[in-house]
Scaffold this active site. Structure first.
Site, PDB file in Angstrom:
ATOM      1  N   ILE A 189       3.765   6.192   1.680  1.00 28.03           N
ATOM      2  CA  ILE A 189       3.621   4.739   1.770  1.00 28.03           C
ATOM      3  C   ILE A 189       3.548   4.278   0.315  1.00 28.03           C
ATOM      4  O   ILE A 189       2.784   4.827  -0.476  1.00 28.03           O
ATOM      5  CB  ILE A 189       2.353   4.336   2.579  1.00 28.03           C
ATOM      6  CG1 ILE A 189       2.246   2.809   2.717  1.00 28.03           C
ATOM      7  CG2 ILE A 189       1.057   4.908   2.007  1.00 28.03           C
ATOM      8  CD1 ILE A 189       1.128   2.344   3.671  1.00 28.03           C
ATOM      9  N   SER A 190       4.377   3.328  -0.072  1.00 28.21           N
ATOM     10  CA  SER A 190       4.412   2.867  -1.467  1.00 28.21           C
ATOM     11  C   SER A 190       3.073   2.256  -1.860  1.00 28.21           C
ATOM     12  O   SER A 190       2.352   1.722  -1.016  1.00 28.21           O
ATOM     13  CB  SER A 190       5.510   1.811  -1.663  1.00 28.21           C
ATOM     14  OG  SER A 190       6.773   2.398  -1.560  1.00 28.21           O
ATOM     15  N   GLN A 191       2.768   2.312  -3.161  1.00 25.13           N
ATOM     16  CA  GLN A 191       1.524   1.664  -3.596  1.00 25.13           C
ATOM     17  C   GLN A 191       1.673   0.151  -3.405  1.00 25.13           C
ATOM     18  O   GLN A 191       2.780  -0.396  -3.514  1.00 25.13           O
ATOM     19  CB  GLN A 191       1.181   2.044  -5.028  1.00 25.13           C
ATOM     20  CG  GLN A 191       2.011   1.385  -6.106  1.00 25.13           C
ATOM     21  CD  GLN A 191       1.553   1.802  -7.499  1.00 25.13           C
ATOM     22  OE1 GLN A 191       2.019   2.805  -8.029  1.00 25.13           O
ATOM     23  NE2 GLN A 191       0.662   1.043  -8.100  1.00 25.13           N
TER      24      GLN A 191
END
Length: 213
Positions: free
Chosen positions: A63-65
């Site tokens: 999950i992207s930051q």
């Protein structure tokens, strides 16, 4: 599927961090403030969900930051009812942000495990993408084109030609380009053949894979 006052407080802190890092689009910050990121993560990561970090979500993906999600969303300049193609549904968190911004989201995921997961999760959270499909992101979704915007949420070695072709004139394509480290790149389609290119510094993404399933 609980979203408590504590979670909301942590989201407020996250929004402050994103503002300090230069995210200024009020509607993007508002979307991040409202979306329960912890519900897109494995429960073992729940306590860390509102840190500005990427986390594993299975199938070798992350999950992207939140900063990256906010940065890409801000570059898109989303308007209500924009038809947006997302390449790489992943956890569904970026999809949720686009949906909260009022976009009609068409999203493609090539990992079957993640596709099934998000397909089950979205209805529980009241998120309704226009179209959620399992397939090869390099090909886009020609049957649903053209799109007002296209967002790629994985590192691409080059800009796939089909994605350029599926963008409306005046449309924006946001894509992280490069092998190990990516340069966040914005293409604006000027006419049938011309695109204006802008670059926005280094980011790190998992690679955009072609359909191997």
């Amino acid at each position: 599927m609980k979203d408590t006052a504590k979670h909301q407080g942590l989201r407020n802190q996250l929004v402050s961090i994103l503002q300090q890092k230069g995210i200024s689009d009020k509607s993007v910050l508002e979307a991040i403030q409202k979306i329960p990121r912890h519900l897109f993560l494995d429960s073992s990561f729940e306590d860390y969900a509102y840190q500005d970090k990427a986390f594993p979500i299975g199938a070798g993906q992350t999950i992207s930051q939140p900063y990256t999600v906010a940065f890409q969303s801000q570059l898109l300049q989303v308007k209500k009812d924009d038809k947006i193609l997302e390449i790489g549904t992943g956890s569904g968190y970026q999809t949720a942000v686009l949906y909260k911004l009022g976009a009609k989201v068409y999203t493609v995921e090539r990992q079957n495990e993640l596709f099934k997961k998000t397909n089950a999760l979205f209805p529980k959270l009241g998120i309704r993408p226009k179209h959620l499909s399992f397939g090869d992101g390099y090909k886009g979704l020609p049957l649903h084109a053209p799109f007002d915007s296209i967002i790629v949420t994985a590192g691409a070695p080059f800009i796939p030609k089909p994605l350029m072709a599926q963008l409306k004139i005046g449309g924006r394509l946001v894509i992280p380009l490069g092998e190990n480290v990516q340069i966040m790149t914005l293409l604006i389609r000027k006419n049938e053949t011309q695109f204006e290119k802008h670059e926005f510094g280094e980011f790190r993404f998992v690679p955009l894979l072609e359909d191997k399933n």
